[in-house]
Design a protein around this motif. Structure first.
Motif, PDB file in Angstrom:
ATOM      1  N   THR A 257     -13.369  -8.912   1.346  1.00  0.00           N
ATOM      2  CA  THR A 257     -14.455  -8.610   2.268  1.00  0.00           C
ATOM      3  C   THR A 257     -14.553  -7.099   2.427  1.00  0.00           C
ATOM      4  N   TYR A 258     -15.679  -6.650   2.972  1.00  0.00           N
ATOM      5  CA  TYR A 258     -15.829  -5.217   3.233  1.00  0.00           C
ATOM      6  C   TYR A 258     -14.989  -4.832   4.454  1.00  0.00           C
ATOM      7  N   LEU A 259     -14.393  -3.645   4.404  1.00  0.00           N
ATOM      8  CA  LEU A 259     -13.621  -3.143   5.523  1.00  0.00           C
ATOM      9  C   LEU A 259     -14.570  -2.455   6.491  1.00  0.00           C
ATOM     10  N   GLY A 260     -14.861  -3.146   7.586  1.00  0.00           N
ATOM     11  CA  GLY A 260     -15.797  -2.621   8.568  1.00  0.00           C
ATOM     12  C   GLY A 260     -17.164  -2.363   7.967  1.00  0.00           C
ATOM     13  N   LYS A 261     -17.765  -1.251   8.348  1.00  0.00           N
ATOM     14  CA  LYS A 261     -19.112  -0.913   7.890  1.00  0.00           C
ATOM     15  C   LYS A 261     -19.091  -0.148   6.566  1.00  0.00           C
ATOM     16  N   SER A 262     -17.900   0.005   5.984  1.00  0.00           N
ATOM     17  CA  SER A 262     -17.794   0.738   4.722  1.00  0.00           C
ATOM     18  C   SER A 262     -18.156  -0.154   3.537  1.00  0.00           C
ATOM     19  N   GLY A 263     -18.237   0.457   2.375  1.00  0.00           N
ATOM     20  CA  GLY A 263     -18.461  -0.294   1.141  1.00  0.00           C
ATOM     21  C   GLY A 263     -17.177  -0.626   0.420  1.00  0.00           C
ATOM     22  N   LEU A 264     -16.038  -0.444   1.110  1.00  0.00           N
ATOM     23  CA  LEU A 264     -14.716  -0.664   0.532  1.00  0.00           C
ATOM     24  C   LEU A 264     -14.329  -2.133   0.654  1.00  0.00           C
ATOM     25  N   LYS A 265     -14.040  -2.772  -0.474  1.00  0.00           N
ATOM     26  CA  LYS A 265     -13.656  -4.177  -0.460  1.00  0.00           C
ATOM     27  C   LYS A 265     -12.141  -4.312  -0.465  1.00  0.00           C
ATOM     28  N   VAL A 266     -11.635  -5.121   0.467  1.00  0.00           N
ATOM     29  CA  VAL A 266     -10.197  -5.342   0.576  1.00  0.00           C
ATOM     30  C   VAL A 266      -9.910  -6.838   0.620  1.00  0.00           C
ATOM     31  N   SER A 267      -8.689  -7.194   0.243  1.00  0.00           N
ATOM     32  CA  SER A 267      -8.259  -8.586   0.297  1.00  0.00           C
ATOM     33  C   SER A 267      -8.131  -9.038   1.748  1.00  0.00           C
ATOM     34  N   ARG A 268      -8.267 -10.354   1.978  1.00  0.00           N
ATOM     35  CA  ARG A 268      -8.168 -10.894   3.333  1.00  0.00           C
ATOM     36  C   ARG A 268      -6.728 -10.957   3.829  1.00  0.00           C
ATOM     37  N   ILE A 269      -5.798 -10.535   3.005  1.00  0.00           N
ATOM     38  CA  ILE A 269      -4.404 -10.352   3.395  1.00  0.00           C
ATOM     39  C   ILE A 269      -4.048  -8.892   3.133  1.00  0.00           C
ATOM     40  N   CYS A 270      -3.404  -8.259   4.110  1.00  0.00           N
ATOM     41  CA  CYS A 270      -2.932  -6.882   3.947  1.00  0.00           C
ATOM     42  C   CYS A 270      -1.412  -6.898   3.865  1.00  0.00           C
ATOM     43  N   LEU A 271      -0.863  -6.287   2.831  1.00  0.00           N
ATOM     44  CA  LEU A 271       0.585  -6.243   2.652  1.00  0.00           C
ATOM     45  C   LEU A 271       1.175  -5.108   3.479  1.00  0.00           C
ATOM     46  N   GLY A 272       1.953  -5.464   4.492  1.00  0.00           N
ATOM     47  CA  GLY A 272       2.645  -4.477   5.300  1.00  0.00           C
ATOM     48  C   GLY A 272       3.988  -4.122   4.682  1.00  0.00           C
ATOM     49  N   THR A 273       4.357  -2.859   4.732  1.00  0.00           N
ATOM     50  CA  THR A 273       5.535  -2.380   3.999  1.00  0.00           C
ATOM     51  C   THR A 273       6.633  -1.823   4.908  1.00  0.00           C
ATOM     52  N   MET A 274       6.562  -2.071   6.207  1.00  0.00           N
ATOM     53  CA  MET A 274       7.529  -1.456   7.116  1.00  0.00           C
ATOM     54  C   MET A 274       8.968  -1.861   6.797  1.00  0.00           C
ATOM     55  N   ASN A 275       9.159  -3.056   6.220  1.00  0.00           N
ATOM     56  CA  ASN A 275      10.513  -3.501   5.879  1.00  0.00           C
ATOM     57  C   ASN A 275      11.045  -2.858   4.596  1.00  0.00           C
ATOM     58  N   PHE A 276      10.145  -2.268   3.792  1.00  0.00           N
ATOM     59  CA  PHE A 276      10.561  -1.764   2.491  1.00  0.00           C
ATOM     60  C   PHE A 276      11.423  -0.515   2.638  1.00  0.00           C
ATOM     61  N   GLY A 277      12.647  -0.626   2.176  1.00  0.00           N
ATOM     62  CA  GLY A 277      13.586   0.483   2.288  1.00  0.00           C
ATOM     63  C   GLY A 277      14.681   0.166   3.278  1.00  0.00           C
ATOM     64  N   PRO A 278      14.372   0.164   4.592  1.00  0.00           N
ATOM     65  CA  PRO A 278      15.438  -0.079   5.563  1.00  0.00           C
ATOM     66  C   PRO A 278      15.939  -1.520   5.609  1.00  0.00           C
ATOM     67  N   VAL A 279      15.081  -2.497   5.304  1.00  0.00           N
ATOM     68  CA  VAL A 279      15.468  -3.912   5.352  1.00  0.00           C
ATOM     69  C   VAL A 279      15.473  -4.533   3.962  1.00  0.00           C
ATOM     70  N   THR A 280      14.398  -4.327   3.225  1.00  0.00           N
ATOM     71  CA  THR A 280      14.250  -4.887   1.884  1.00  0.00           C
ATOM     72  C   THR A 280      14.539  -3.797   0.858  1.00  0.00           C
ATOM     73  N   ASP A 281      15.480  -4.060  -0.052  1.00  0.00           N
ATOM     74  CA  ASP A 281      15.861  -3.016  -1.005  1.00  0.00           C
ATOM     75  C   ASP A 281      14.738  -2.746  -2.006  1.00  0.00           C
TER      76      ASP A 281
END
Length: 329
Positions: free
Chosen positions: A4-28
């Motif tokens: 879908t479009y992200l807000g009023k922009s023309g940028l198309k993104v997946s309906r799932i966003c991959l969060g990376t906060m665990n990458f490094g400190p929790v997930t190797d």
């Protein structure tokens, strides 16, 4: 994968966003790379991080997660080109000396310096979505929009987003951007889940009306809405959850029963509920393992009917709709 479009922009993104906060400190790194590769294979093109990730507990330092993602991009095979990359600026970086300009904030001075740091760590020449991690009421919108206009004109960022803004902050931001004939914000990243429905009063309606896509963080209520919450699994993370499980035990038991009737695990139902809101672009999932990531993909296939949505409202009552109708005649 749905896009879908992200807000009023023309940028198309997946309906799932991959969060990376665990990458490094929790997930190797090896498992983090595996998750990001699996995300691309599944069609997830929207990745979210922040310059402070890696230093928020776990004994790491600010920037560790961005550096990890940068090493993943460095492998090539079109990884960077396939990703809509979002990162954030605001927090104190524990890799910099203490000082008044390394506290939380959004001065033009800090935005310029921290943007350069993120670009270097991520091994890229641009950020697709550069987000203010928090509001800074000490900085004028003339200063903020001036700093972001420079970064856009330099080609270092494409769009600007906000995070943890109140509804009135969003309204003022868009009004001030309009004065400058500037696009303004295209997204708001906000805490939103069955256990945190206050954004339905102001933030979600304001975002929807003013052209911002909402990117919910903590859509599983910090793990309380996960499939294992009631089991109180041993370990430091689950011990922290245990107190909240006790507090919400009756609700969570009713929720588990409903999910059992629906034939879906709790995390899938909770994420599907968030995704069903028309103001929501994509909830952020923060997997610690490849298995958790694969389980999250199920939300795209789950459509909750009116009976299920009504029962969820009964178990987790919201504020009653948007303000002021939620509380005034």
């Amino acid at each position: 994968m749905d896009y879908t479009y992200l807000g009023k922009s023309g940028l198309k993104v997946s309906r799932i966003c991959l969060g990376t906060m665990n990458f490094g400190p929790v997930t190797d790194e090896k498992e983090s790379f595996r998750i990001m590769d699996a995300a691309l294979d599944a069609g997830v093109n929207f990745f979210d991080t922040a310059n402070v990730y890696g230093g928020l507990g776990g004994g790491g330092k600010s920037g560790d997660t961005e550096e990890l993602i940068g090493r993943w991009f460095k492998q090539g095979s079109g990884r960077r080109e396939k990703v809509v990359l979002a990162t954030k600026v605001y927090g104190k970086m524990n890799i910099e000396p203490d000082g008044p300009n390394n506290e939380g904030g959004l001065s033009a001075h800090k935005i310029r310096r921290h943007l350069e740091g993120s670009l270097q760590r991520l091994q890229t020449d641009h950020i697709d979505l550069y987000q203010m991690h928090h509001i800074d009421t000490a900085v004028s919108w003339d200063e903020l929009w001036g700093a972001f206009e420079v970064a856009i004109n330099q080609g270092k960022i494409s769009y600007v987003g906000s995070s943890n803004f109140a509804g009135w902050h969003i309204a003022v931001a868009q009004k001030e951007a309009q004065k400058r004939n500037f696009l303004g914000l295209i997204s708001e990243q906000h805490k939103y889940s069955l256990l945190c429905r206050e954004p339905e009063l102001e933030v979600l309606p304001a975002s929807h009306e003013l052209g911002l896509g909402v990117i919910p963080w903590s859509p599983l209520g910090g793990g309380l809405l996960g499939r294992n919450a009631l089991k109180k699994l041993e370990g430091s993370r689950s011990e922290k959850i245990a107190e909240q499980v006790d507090k919400h035990k009756e609700q969570l038991e009713q929720f588990a029963s409903l999910c059992n009737d629906l034939g879906e695990p709790q995390d899938v139902v909770a994420l599907a509920w968030v995704l069903a809101n028309p103001a929501v672009t994509a909830p952020i999932i923060g997997p610690r393992t490849s298995e958790q990531f694969e389980n999250s993909l199920r939300i795209l296939d789950v459509k909750l009917d009116e009976a299920a949505l009504k029962r969820l409202d009964e178990i987790f009552p919201g504020p009653g709709g948007a303000a002021p109708k939620a509380y005034a005649w």
